[in-house]
Design an enzyme around this catalytic site. Structure first.
Site, PDB file in Angstrom:
ATOM      1  N   TRP A 197       0.921  -1.261  -0.152  1.00  3.79           N
ATOM      2  CA  TRP A 197       0.145  -0.617   0.177  1.00  3.79           C
ATOM      3  C   TRP A 197       1.189   1.301  -0.146  1.00  3.79           C
ATOM      4  O   TRP A 197       1.396   1.681   0.683  1.00  3.79           O
ATOM      5  CB  TRP A 197      -1.123  -0.091   1.514  1.00  3.79           C
ATOM      6  CG  TRP A 197      -1.616  -1.083   1.275  1.00  3.79           C
ATOM      7  CD1 TRP A 197      -2.920  -1.517   0.731  1.00  3.79           C
ATOM      8  CD2 TRP A 197      -1.463  -2.447   2.171  1.00  3.79           C
ATOM      9  NE1 TRP A 197      -3.765  -2.404   0.730  1.00  3.79           N
ATOM     10  CE2 TRP A 197      -3.201  -3.145   1.715  1.00  3.79           C
ATOM     11  CE3 TRP A 197      -0.745  -3.364   2.842  1.00  3.79           C
ATOM     12  CZ2 TRP A 197      -2.946  -4.028   2.180  1.00  3.79           C
ATOM     13  CZ3 TRP A 197      -0.696  -4.256   3.035  1.00  3.79           C
ATOM     14  CH2 TRP A 197      -2.370  -4.574   2.725  1.00  3.79           C
ATOM     15  N   GLN A 200     -13.515   1.284  -0.340  1.00  5.29           N
ATOM     16  CA  GLN A 200     -13.702  -0.254  -0.412  1.00  5.29           C
ATOM     17  C   GLN A 200     -15.549  -0.633   0.405  1.00  5.29           C
ATOM     18  O   GLN A 200     -15.897  -0.029   1.343  1.00  5.29           O
ATOM     19  CB  GLN A 200     -12.709  -0.725   0.603  1.00  5.29           C
ATOM     20  CG  GLN A 200     -11.351  -1.006  -0.689  1.00  5.29           C
ATOM     21  CD  GLN A 200     -10.069  -1.499   0.244  1.00  5.29           C
ATOM     22  OE1 GLN A 200     -10.178  -0.819   1.202  1.00  5.29           O
ATOM     23  NE2 GLN A 200      -9.487  -1.783  -0.607  1.00  5.29           N
ATOM     24  N   VAL A 208      -4.845 -12.658   6.986  1.00  5.11           N
ATOM     25  CA  VAL A 208      -5.247 -13.722   6.825  1.00  5.11           C
ATOM     26  C   VAL A 208      -4.119 -14.868   6.735  1.00  5.11           C
ATOM     27  O   VAL A 208      -3.274 -14.236   6.436  1.00  5.11           O
ATOM     28  CB  VAL A 208      -6.478 -13.524   5.869  1.00  5.11           C
ATOM     29  CG1 VAL A 208      -7.689 -12.336   6.342  1.00  5.11           C
ATOM     30  CG2 VAL A 208      -5.422 -12.749   4.808  1.00  5.11           C
ATOM     31  N   ALA A 249     -12.201 -13.327   7.186  1.00 15.07           N
ATOM     32  CA  ALA A 249     -12.053 -11.339   6.800  1.00 15.07           C
ATOM     33  C   ALA A 249     -12.152 -11.131   5.141  1.00 15.07           C
ATOM     34  O   ALA A 249     -11.792 -11.829   4.386  1.00 15.07           O
ATOM     35  CB  ALA A 249     -11.288 -10.607   7.234  1.00 15.07           C
TER      36      ALA A 249
END
Ligand code: DAH
Length: 345
Positions: free
Chosen positions: A156, A215, A258, A312
């Protein structure tokens, strides 16, 4: 003194009659009735009279003032009425002329898609919430299992906006995932939440990249939540959004928060999987990242990973909108050209 009052009143009334419009009237008011006007000056002059003459002269002065105020008010009303009259005459209109169609507003296409996505997840038992776009590094990265110096932070490109304690401590959130931390820190399981919102990336703008995008984050934590729940829930949701027949595909992917991580694709809704320009001839369109929440993330918010598990996911709303409506340039959403936006009624 009596003569002076009379002369003053006569002069005033003569001039008032000549005041033909609102400006002239106001000038007259200042000249005669104003705080430094002629009447006030004459009143001040009363001090020079012998004491026994003052009460009578004062009373006469007050009478003149009352009289002038009365004629002034009347004149003002008359002038106002005169100015109204022509408007009323022209206000008569031709009822046979075609009308002016009122412009009806509408929700922005991104908001419409957001509502659709929220409705789908709402049906599946998720509640919606939102959170701040200016976020702590801790929520955006560290507690999502991206400690400082973690190379995956490079996934990011971040706008750093402040350094309260240390360099880069405050930033514009790069994804909605920090809301996992905020919600879980505040809530005991079970949780089932979706979070739509804006995110920001230090990125050159082109047809598929923006420095700001929307998002939707979602996550569910409870006892014995498994990958099957993830697959079932997301497949259901995508079918609610894109249509019942869409098949879905999950493949391994990496996201630090995750384990395992997946990317989810749906059968191309344009060619039904046979391959076309929209799906780059693969038959599949990738729509979101997901996975089982990393045990370290659960520990970071005070959940016991032995007791609880969860999944998630995060998806780009702009991308969903582009897919739903066959739009090939994301910038159209934010140029605010009404000719474009009005198409989405
Ligand atoms: N936050 C990720 C991104 O912006 C998307 C994402 C991937 C969110 C996997 C998740 C997830 O919750 O499990 O690229």
């Amino acid at each position: 003194m009596q003569d002076t009052w009379e002369a003053l009143q006569q002069a005033a009334e003569r001039e008032l009659a000549a005041a033909g419009d609102v400006q002239a009237l106001e000038a007259w008011r200042i000249e005669y009735l104003g705080r430094r006007g002629r009447l006030a000056q004459a009143m001040r002059g009363l001090g020079q009279l012998p004491p026994e003459a003052r009460p009578a002269a004062g009373a006469a002065g007050n009478a003149v003032k009352a009289a002038l105020t009365g004629v002034y008010d009347a004149r003002k009303q008359a002038l106002a009425a005169a100015e109204q009259a022509p408007v009323e005459e022209t206000a008569a209109f031709d009822v046979t002329l075609p009308g002016i169609r009122p412009r009806v507003g509408q929700a922005h296409v991104i908001n419409q898609v957001m509502a659709k996505v929220m409705a789908a997840f709402g049906q599946l038992g998720f509640r919606a919430t939102d959170g701040p776009e200016v976020e702590w590094d801790r929520n955006n990265f560290t507690l999502l299992n991206l400690p400082e110096e973690h190379p995956a932070r490079d996934m990011w490109d971040t706008f750093y906006v402040g350094n309260v304690g240390k360099p880069g401590e405050v930033l514009l959130r790069t994804h909605t995932s920090p809301m996992q931390i905020r919600v879980m820190e505040q809530t005991e399981p079970p949780v089932r939440v979706i979070v739509p919102g804006k995110v920001y990336r230090y990125e050159a703008t082109d047809a598929t990249h923006g420095w700001m995008l929307y998002q939707v984050e979602g996550f569910a934590v409870d006892c014995r939540v498994t990958m099957a729940d993830l697959k079932g829930t997301l497949t259901q949701a995508i079918q609610l959004i894109f249509g019942r027949e869409r098949r879905t595909r999950f493949r391994c992917d990496y996201f630090p928060f995750v384990e395992p991580g997946v990317d989810m694709a749906m059968e191309c809704h344009v060619c039904d999987g046979s391959g076309c320009g929209v799906c780059s001839s693969t038959g599949w369109i990738e729509i979101l990242g997901a996975g089982m929440i990393h045990p370290q993330v659960l520990r970071n918010v005070g959940y016991d990973p032995e007791e609880y598990s969860g999944f998630a996911f995060g998806m780009g709303l702009d991308r969903i909108a582009m897919l739903l409506y066959g739009i090939d340039d994301l910038r159209l959403f934010y140029d605010n050209d009404l000719r474009f936006l009005r198409q989405f009624r």
